[in-house]
Design a protein around this motif. Structure first.
Motif, PDB file in Angstrom:
ATOM      1  N   ASP A 102      10.714   6.974  10.868  1.00 27.06           N
ATOM      2  CA  ASP A 102      11.321   7.641   9.719  1.00 27.06           C
ATOM      3  C   ASP A 102      10.553   7.377   8.428  1.00 27.06           C
ATOM      4  O   ASP A 102      10.518   8.227   7.535  1.00 27.06           O
ATOM      5  N   PHE A 103       9.942   6.176   8.337  1.00 28.70           N
ATOM      6  CA  PHE A 103       9.248   5.788   7.116  1.00 28.70           C
ATOM      7  C   PHE A 103       7.889   5.188   7.448  1.00 28.70           C
ATOM      8  O   PHE A 103       7.655   4.723   8.559  1.00 28.70           O
ATOM      9  N   LEU A 104       7.008   5.194   6.454  1.00 33.25           N
ATOM     10  CA  LEU A 104       5.711   4.567   6.604  1.00 33.25           C
ATOM     11  C   LEU A 104       5.886   3.069   6.845  1.00 33.25           C
ATOM     12  O   LEU A 104       6.689   2.420   6.173  1.00 33.25           O
ATOM     13  N   GLU A 105       5.131   2.524   7.777  1.00 30.84           N
ATOM     14  CA  GLU A 105       5.269   1.118   8.138  1.00 30.84           C
ATOM     15  C   GLU A 105       4.540   0.235   7.126  1.00 30.84           C
ATOM     16  O   GLU A 105       3.340   0.395   6.898  1.00 30.84           O
ATOM     17  N   SER A 106       5.290  -0.712   6.556  1.00 31.87           N
ATOM     18  CA  SER A 106       4.709  -1.572   5.522  1.00 31.87           C
ATOM     19  C   SER A 106       3.640  -2.498   6.075  1.00 31.87           C
ATOM     20  O   SER A 106       2.798  -2.989   5.327  1.00 31.87           O
ATOM     21  N   GLY A 107       3.637  -2.751   7.386  1.00 35.52           N
ATOM     22  CA  GLY A 107       2.598  -3.578   7.974  1.00 35.52           C
ATOM     23  C   GLY A 107       1.295  -2.846   8.198  1.00 35.52           C
ATOM     24  O   GLY A 107       0.291  -3.462   8.547  1.00 35.52           O
ATOM     25  N   LYS A 108       1.289  -1.530   7.984  1.00 35.86           N
ATOM     26  CA  LYS A 108       0.084  -0.728   8.206  1.00 35.86           C
ATOM     27  C   LYS A 108      -0.435  -0.061   6.932  1.00 35.86           C
ATOM     28  O   LYS A 108      -1.635   0.213   6.835  1.00 35.86           O
ATOM     29  N   TRP A 109       0.465   0.215   5.983  1.00 34.00           N
ATOM     30  CA  TRP A 109       0.092   1.012   4.820  1.00 34.00           C
ATOM     31  C   TRP A 109       0.503   0.325   3.528  1.00 34.00           C
ATOM     32  O   TRP A 109       1.521  -0.361   3.464  1.00 34.00           O
ATOM     33  N   ASN A 110      -0.281   0.563   2.488  1.00 37.88           N
ATOM     34  CA  ASN A 110      -0.039  -0.070   1.191  1.00 37.88           C
ATOM     35  C   ASN A 110       0.943   0.695   0.312  1.00 37.88           C
ATOM     36  O   ASN A 110       1.300   0.218  -0.766  1.00 37.88           O
ATOM     37  N   GLN A 111       1.345   1.889   0.707  1.00 37.60           N
ATOM     38  CA  GLN A 111       2.281   2.675  -0.084  1.00 37.60           C
ATOM     39  C   GLN A 111       3.449   3.138   0.785  1.00 37.60           C
ATOM     40  O   GLN A 111       3.347   3.191   2.011  1.00 37.60           O
ATOM     41  N   GLY A 112       4.546   3.482   0.107  1.00 38.67           N
ATOM     42  CA  GLY A 112       5.701   4.048   0.780  1.00 38.67           C
ATOM     43  C   GLY A 112       5.855   5.515   0.457  1.00 38.67           C
ATOM     44  O   GLY A 112       5.008   6.129  -0.201  1.00 38.67           O
ATOM     45  N   GLU A 113       6.963   6.109   0.899  1.00 40.21           N
ATOM     46  CA  GLU A 113       7.219   7.530   0.660  1.00 40.21           C
ATOM     47  C   GLU A 113       7.402   7.810  -0.831  1.00 40.21           C
ATOM     48  O   GLU A 113       7.964   6.997  -1.562  1.00 40.21           O
ATOM     49  N   PHE A 114       6.939   8.998  -1.223  1.00 38.65           N
ATOM     50  CA  PHE A 114       6.998   9.406  -2.617  1.00 38.65           C
ATOM     51  C   PHE A 114       6.996  10.927  -2.630  1.00 38.65           C
ATOM     52  O   PHE A 114       6.041  11.543  -2.150  1.00 38.65           O
ATOM     53  N   VAL A 115       8.047  11.541  -3.138  1.00 42.99           N
ATOM     54  CA  VAL A 115       8.125  13.009  -3.157  1.00 42.99           C
ATOM     55  C   VAL A 115       8.631  13.472  -4.515  1.00 42.99           C
ATOM     56  O   VAL A 115       9.659  12.995  -5.007  1.00 42.99           O
ATOM     57  N   ARG A 116       7.896  14.393  -5.114  1.00 42.49           N
ATOM     58  CA  ARG A 116       8.346  15.134  -6.291  1.00 42.49           C
ATOM     59  C   ARG A 116       7.801  16.547  -6.148  1.00 42.49           C
ATOM     60  O   ARG A 116       6.612  16.787  -6.358  1.00 42.49           O
ATOM     61  N   GLU A 117       8.661  17.496  -5.747  1.00 42.35           N
ATOM     62  CA  GLU A 117       8.200  18.862  -5.535  1.00 42.35           C
ATOM     63  C   GLU A 117       9.367  19.838  -5.596  1.00 42.35           C
ATOM     64  O   GLU A 117      10.518  19.477  -5.328  1.00 42.35           O
ATOM     65  N   VAL A 118       9.039  21.077  -5.944  1.00 43.52           N
ATOM     66  CA  VAL A 118      10.023  22.151  -5.893  1.00 43.52           C
ATOM     67  C   VAL A 118      10.050  22.694  -4.473  1.00 43.52           C
ATOM     68  O   VAL A 118       9.019  23.062  -3.915  1.00 43.52           O
ATOM     69  N   SER A 119      11.255  22.724  -3.888  1.00 44.41           N
ATOM     70  CA  SER A 119      11.412  23.216  -2.522  1.00 44.41           C
ATOM     71  C   SER A 119      12.733  23.952  -2.403  1.00 44.41           C
ATOM     72  O   SER A 119      13.784  23.408  -2.776  1.00 44.41           O
ATOM     73  N   GLN A 120      12.676  25.182  -1.930  1.00 41.49           N
ATOM     74  CA  GLN A 120      13.864  26.007  -1.717  1.00 41.49           C
ATOM     75  C   GLN A 120      14.739  26.088  -2.969  1.00 41.49           C
ATOM     76  O   GLN A 120      15.965  25.980  -2.909  1.00 41.49           O
ATOM     77  N   GLY A 121      14.080  26.273  -4.109  1.00 44.48           N
ATOM     78  CA  GLY A 121      14.795  26.487  -5.358  1.00 44.48           C
ATOM     79  C   GLY A 121      15.414  25.257  -5.974  1.00 44.48           C
ATOM     80  O   GLY A 121      16.279  25.366  -6.859  1.00 44.48           O
ATOM     81  N   LYS A 122      14.978  24.064  -5.561  1.00 41.28           N
ATOM     82  CA  LYS A 122      15.461  22.820  -6.147  1.00 41.28           C
ATOM     83  C   LYS A 122      14.283  21.865  -6.367  1.00 41.28           C
ATOM     84  O   LYS A 122      13.262  21.969  -5.683  1.00 41.28           O
ATOM     85  N   LEU A 123      14.470  20.948  -7.301  1.00 39.45           N
ATOM     86  CA  LEU A 123      13.507  19.864  -7.465  1.00 39.45           C
ATOM     87  C   LEU A 123      13.929  18.731  -6.551  1.00 39.45           C
ATOM     88  O   LEU A 123      15.003  18.130  -6.739  1.00 39.45           O
ATOM     89  N   VAL A 124      13.115  18.425  -5.546  1.00 34.75           N
ATOM     90  CA  VAL A 124      13.414  17.370  -4.589  1.00 34.75           C
ATOM     91  C   VAL A 124      12.635  16.121  -4.981  1.00 34.75           C
ATOM     92  O   VAL A 124      11.416  16.181  -5.205  1.00 34.75           O
ATOM     93  N   MET A 125      13.338  14.991  -5.079  1.00 31.32           N
ATOM     94  CA  MET A 125      12.682  13.721  -5.384  1.00 31.32           C
ATOM     95  C   MET A 125      13.172  12.650  -4.421  1.00 31.32           C
ATOM     96  O   MET A 125      14.376  12.461  -4.242  1.00 31.32           O
ATOM     97  N   LYS A 126      12.210  11.951  -3.796  1.00 34.92           N
ATOM     98  CA  LYS A 126      12.510  10.889  -2.850  1.00 34.92           C
ATOM     99  C   LYS A 126      11.630   9.685  -3.169  1.00 34.92           C
ATOM    100  O   LYS A 126      10.513   9.845  -3.662  1.00 34.92           O
ATOM    101  N   ILE A 127      12.115   8.510  -2.846  1.00 34.66           N
ATOM    102  CA  ILE A 127      11.320   7.304  -3.027  1.00 34.66           C
ATOM    103  C   ILE A 127      11.747   6.266  -2.002  1.00 34.66           C
ATOM    104  O   ILE A 127      12.930   6.161  -1.677  1.00 34.66           O
ATOM    105  N   HIS A 128      10.762   5.548  -1.473  1.00 30.34           N
ATOM    106  CA  HIS A 128      11.018   4.466  -0.512  1.00 30.34           C
ATOM    107  C   HIS A 128      10.203   3.263  -0.965  1.00 30.34           C
ATOM    108  O   HIS A 128       9.000   3.369  -1.182  1.00 30.34           O
TER     109      HIS A 128
END
Length: 394
Positions: free
Chosen positions: A36-62
Motif C-alpha cells: 500500500d505504501f513505499l517501504e521505508s527500508g528501501k526508499w528515502n521518501q514516502g507518498e506525496f500527492v498534489r494534483e487535480v483529479s476528477q474535478g477535485k484537488l487531491v492531496m495525500k501524504i505519508h
C-alpha cells in the motif's frame, strides 16, 4: 506564453542487487510496489500527492520514521487580500502513526493579522480549521495561535476547540469555513456548526502573508505509519468563487504550488512532475546505492509537453568518486553521475538516451560530460520499456 510541462510516469524497479564483485552475477527483485505504501527500508521518501483529479484537488501524504511533521500544501496567490476561506473537504483516510501525540488531518489555515506589529513575524496571528484524527477517531477542531519569536518558529495557542458535527464520517463531503472579521474575531464553521473566538487585539497586518489548503501528518518518534488522503473542492474567498478545479493541472494564477505525485497505484510507482518554466522533479531515492539498476518504465499518454519543453523519465545516481576516498571527500568533486532515460519532447517525439558526467567542484555546479549516447529505438507512450545500467568494477 506560460509554458506547461506535466509528465506522468509509472515504474517498477525489478532488479537491484549485486551478488558478485566483478560483474552482475545475479539479480534479485528489489521492489514491485505491491504494498500500500513505499517501504521505508528501501526508499528515502514516502507518498506525496498534489494534483487535480476528477474535478477535485487531491492531496495525500505519508510520513517516514525520520520526519515529525509532513505537510502537503496548496497556497493561495495574494493571500493578504483574503479574510474568508470556504471550501468542501472530503477525508477518505486518516491513519495515525505510532508515536507520541500523532495527528493526521486536512485543514484550511493562514495568517490573518499581527497582534504586535513588531516588524518581524513575532505577533503574527494564525488560524486553522481541521478535519482528521488525533487519537479519538475522525473529528473536526479549530485553533488560533500567535508567533512568539521574530522568525515565527515558536507559537503560543490563544484558543482552540472542537466542533460537534453529527455523523462525521470518512468519504463524506463537508463545507468548511474560516471567517475573519478584519479586526480580531474568527468564526469557524463545519457543516453548519460554528464556533466564534476573539483573538488578541489587532495592531497591524501580518508580517508573513500566507493562506492555504493542507494535509498534514504529525508524529513524534513514530514508526512511519502516518497517512492522510483528502480532496478539496468549490473554493471561495471573501464569499466569491475562487476555484472549482474543473481544469487540470493547477491554475498558477490562483495557486503558488505546482502538481507533484509520488505514490503506489495499481502495483506501480507513479511519478508526476509539473513545471511552468523551471526544472521540477518528482524523485524516489534508494536507501543504498547499487552498481546495477534496472526498472520498467512507462510514459503516460496523459502527459502534456509544450513546444520547446522536455519531460524526462530516468533512473540515475552517483556511482563512485575518482579522486577522493572516505575522510577526504571535497563535497561532490570527483563524483561520477550516470543516467539512462526517456525524453518526451513538445512535438510529441520520444527518445531514449544515456549519459555520464563528472562533478568538477564541491557544489556540483560544474561538470564534464564523459559520454552521451542516443538509442536507435522507437519509443511511444503507454508502453513498458526496460531501462538498466551497471558500473563494472575494475
Amino acid at each position: 506564453m506560460k509554458r506547461i510541462c506535466c509528465l506522468s510516469t509509472s515504474l517498477i524497479f525489478l532488479v537491484v542487487c549485486i551478488l558478485g564483485i566483478q560483474t552482475v552475477t545475479a539479480k534479485t527483485l528489489y521492489d514491485n510496489f505491491s504494498g500500500d505504501f513505499l517501504e521505508s527500508g528501501k526508499w528515502n521518501q514516502g507518498e506525496f500527492v498534489r494534483e487535480v483529479s476528477q474535478g477535485k484537488l487531491v492531496m495525500k501524504i505519508h510520513n517516514r520514521t525520520t520526519e515529525e511533521v509532513i505537510p502537503e500544501t496548496a497556497s493561495f496567490v495574494d493571500p493578504s487580500s483574503i479574510n474568508t476561506i470556504e471550501c468542501d473537504i472530503l477525508v477518505s483516510e486518516a491513519t495515525l502513526d505510532s508515536g507520541t501525540d500523532p495527528e493526521s488531518f486536512a485543514r484550511i489555515d493562514g495568517r490573518f493579522y499581527s497582534a504586535q506589529n513588531s516588524g518581524t513575524e513575532r505577533g503574527d496571528i494564525w488560524a486553522g480549521l481541521y478535519i482528521g484524527d488525533r487519537g479519538d477517531g475522525l473529528e473536526t477542531w479549530w485553533a488560533v495561535r500567535e508567533a512568539t519569536d521574530d522568525a515565527g518558529d515558536n507559537w503560543d495557542e490563544k484558543g482552540g476547540g472542537s466542533l460537534n458535527v453529527p455523523g462525521l464520517s470518512y468519504n463524506q463531503t463537508y463545507a468548511v469555513k474560516i471567517d475573519y472579521n478584519g479586526t480580531n474575531e474568527f468564526t469557524f464553521t463545519v457543516a453548519g456548526v460554528s464556533s466564534t473566538f476573539t483573538g488578541p487585539v489587532r495592531q497591524g497586518a501580518e508580517k508573513t502573508n500566507y493562506k492555504a489548503l493542507r494535509t498534514i501528518v504529525y508524529t513524534d518518534g513514530g514508526a512511519g505509519n502516518g497517512y492522510v488522503s483528502a480532496s478539496f473542492d468549490n473554493v471561495l474567498t471573501n464569499g466569491t468563487a475562487y476555484d472549482d478545479f474543473s481544469t487540470a493541472p493547477l491554475d498558477q494564477t490562483k495557486w503558488e504550488n505546482l502538481e507533484s505525485v509520488r505514490e503506489i497505484e495499481n502495483g506501480k510507482l507513479r511519478l508526476t512532475s509539473h513545471s511552468t518554466g523551471d526544472r521540477e522533479n518528482a524523485r524516489l531515492n534508494f536507501i543504498e546505492n547499487s552498481p546495477y539498476i534496472e526498472a520498467t518504465v512507462r510514459i503516460d499518454s496523459s502527459s502534456t509537453i509544450d513546444p520547446g519543453d522536455r519531460g524526462i523519465a530516468r533512473i540515475d545516481g552517483y556511482f563512485y568518486n575518482d579522486t577522493f576516498g572516505p575522510g577526504n571527500y571535497n563535497g561532490y568533486e570527483g563524483n561520477v553521475w550516470s543516467a539512462i532515460y526517456i525524453n518526451y519532447y513538445g512535438d510529441g517525439t520520444l527518445t531514449a538516451a544515456c549519459t555520464g558526467d563528472r562533478a568538477l567542484d564541491a557544489a556540483d555546479t560544474q561538470s564534464d560530460n564523459l559520454f552521451y549516447r542516443e538509442f536507435n529505438l522507437p519509443i511511444i507512450t503507454d508502453r513498458d520499456y526496460n531501462l538498466n545500467f551497471a558500473r563494472k568494477w575494475r
